[in-house]
Motif scaffolding. Structure first.
Motif, short mmCIF file in Angstrom:
data_model
loop_
_atom_site.label_atom_id
_atom_site.label_comp_id
_atom_site.label_asym_id
_atom_site.label_seq_id
_atom_site.Cartn_x
_atom_site.Cartn_y
_atom_site.Cartn_z
N ARG A 101 0.81 -1.22 0.00
CA ARG A 101 0.00 0.00 0.00
C ARG A 101 0.85 1.27 0.00
O ARG A 101 0.53 2.24 -0.70
CB ARG A 101 -0.93 -0.03 1.21
N ARG A 105 0.90 4.30 -2.68
CA ARG A 105 0.66 5.69 -2.29
C ARG A 105 1.76 6.61 -2.83
O ARG A 105 1.49 7.70 -3.35
CB ARG A 105 0.57 5.82 -0.77
N LEU A 158 -6.45 3.58 -3.04
CA LEU A 158 -5.75 2.55 -2.29
C LEU A 158 -6.73 1.53 -1.70
O LEU A 158 -6.49 0.33 -1.74
CB LEU A 158 -4.90 3.18 -1.18
N ASP A 159 -7.85 2.03 -1.19
CA ASP A 159 -8.86 1.14 -0.61
C ASP A 159 -9.47 0.23 -1.67
O ASP A 159 -9.88 -0.90 -1.38
CB ASP A 159 -9.96 1.96 0.07
N GLY A 161 -7.95 -1.21 -4.07
CA GLY A 161 -7.07 -2.38 -4.12
C GLY A 161 -6.58 -2.81 -5.48
O GLY A 161 -5.79 -3.75 -5.58
N ASP A 164 -2.60 -3.35 -6.74
CA ASP A 164 -1.73 -4.44 -6.32
C ASP A 164 -1.01 -5.08 -7.51
O ASP A 164 -1.64 -5.61 -8.43
CB ASP A 164 -2.54 -5.50 -5.59
#
Length: 211
Positions: A101, A105, A158-159, A161, A164
């Protein structure tokens, strides 16, 4: 059928397999979009560390070629290996693949409000058992620009996802699309595989890979 037809009745030569040197679901889906389903999925296990002072362009080309050649040399059947590598670059700076994460960011913060370049190299390589195949490669550059992101918007991305494992910490086919204000070039290349260039490479090989 993803492999080309046999060249003549009675020939003993086996039709080559189509091998994708990647486990990326998005690259598999992109190949299927143009009517190709790989016969094998064989990810290349290679060192992906950039060399000192290596430019993003040279890095992407080296990675794609190394992946294709590595899998080709370890494939005993007649086969054509397709490999690709996508690099997100800010000038000469290569942004990492976001494996956590905080890395995502950092990437999104760096890309906020700025134009960047996505370089995707695609390479094809025949296995030693398919002597008629020819190694070839293409590099596609696409300009992309994010709108200026607030801290709240970065947190929402970011939440979500879908950063990744993605170069630069975002996926064009994901939530980040809502913040991309400009794209000039190949959208499929940004996702992971430039379809026009991949199709041209396959059409340049012996046999009937694509219409």
């Amino acid at each position: 059928m993803s492999t080309p037809t046999q060249e003549a009745p009675g020939t003993l030569e086996q039709a080559p397999l189509l091998v994708l040197a990647s486990a990326s679901a998005r690259r598999i889906d992109l190949l299927r979009q143009i009517g190709l389903t790989p016969d094998r999925i064989l990810p290349a296990d290679i060192d992906e560390t950039p060399k000192r002072n290596e430019t993003p362009r040279l890095y992407a080309q080296r990675m794609a070629a190394t992946k294709a050649n590595t899998v080709a040399l370890n494939t005993v059947e007649p086969a054509l290996i397709v490999a690709a590598d996508t690099v997100v670059a800010l000038g000469r700076r290569i942004l990492p693949k976001a494996e956590d994460r905080e890395t995502a960011r950092t990437c999104l913060t760096a890309l906020s409000g700025r134009r960047h370049t996505v370089l995707t190299a695609v390479a094809v390589a025949p296995s030693p058992a398919w002597t008629k195949g020819r190694p070839a490669a293409r590099l596609v550059e696409t300009a992309v620009a994010f709108s200026r992101l607030t801290e709240q918007q970065i947190t929402a991305l970011l939440d979500a996802g879908d950063w990744d494992g993605k170069a630069g910490g975002y996926a064009l086919q994901g939530h980040a699309a809502a913040f991309i204000r400009f794209l000039s070039g190949s959208a499929s290349a940004v996702i992971g595989l430039p379809l026009f260039e991949t199709a041209q490479l396959l059409r340049g090989q012996p046999g009937r890979w694509l219409a």
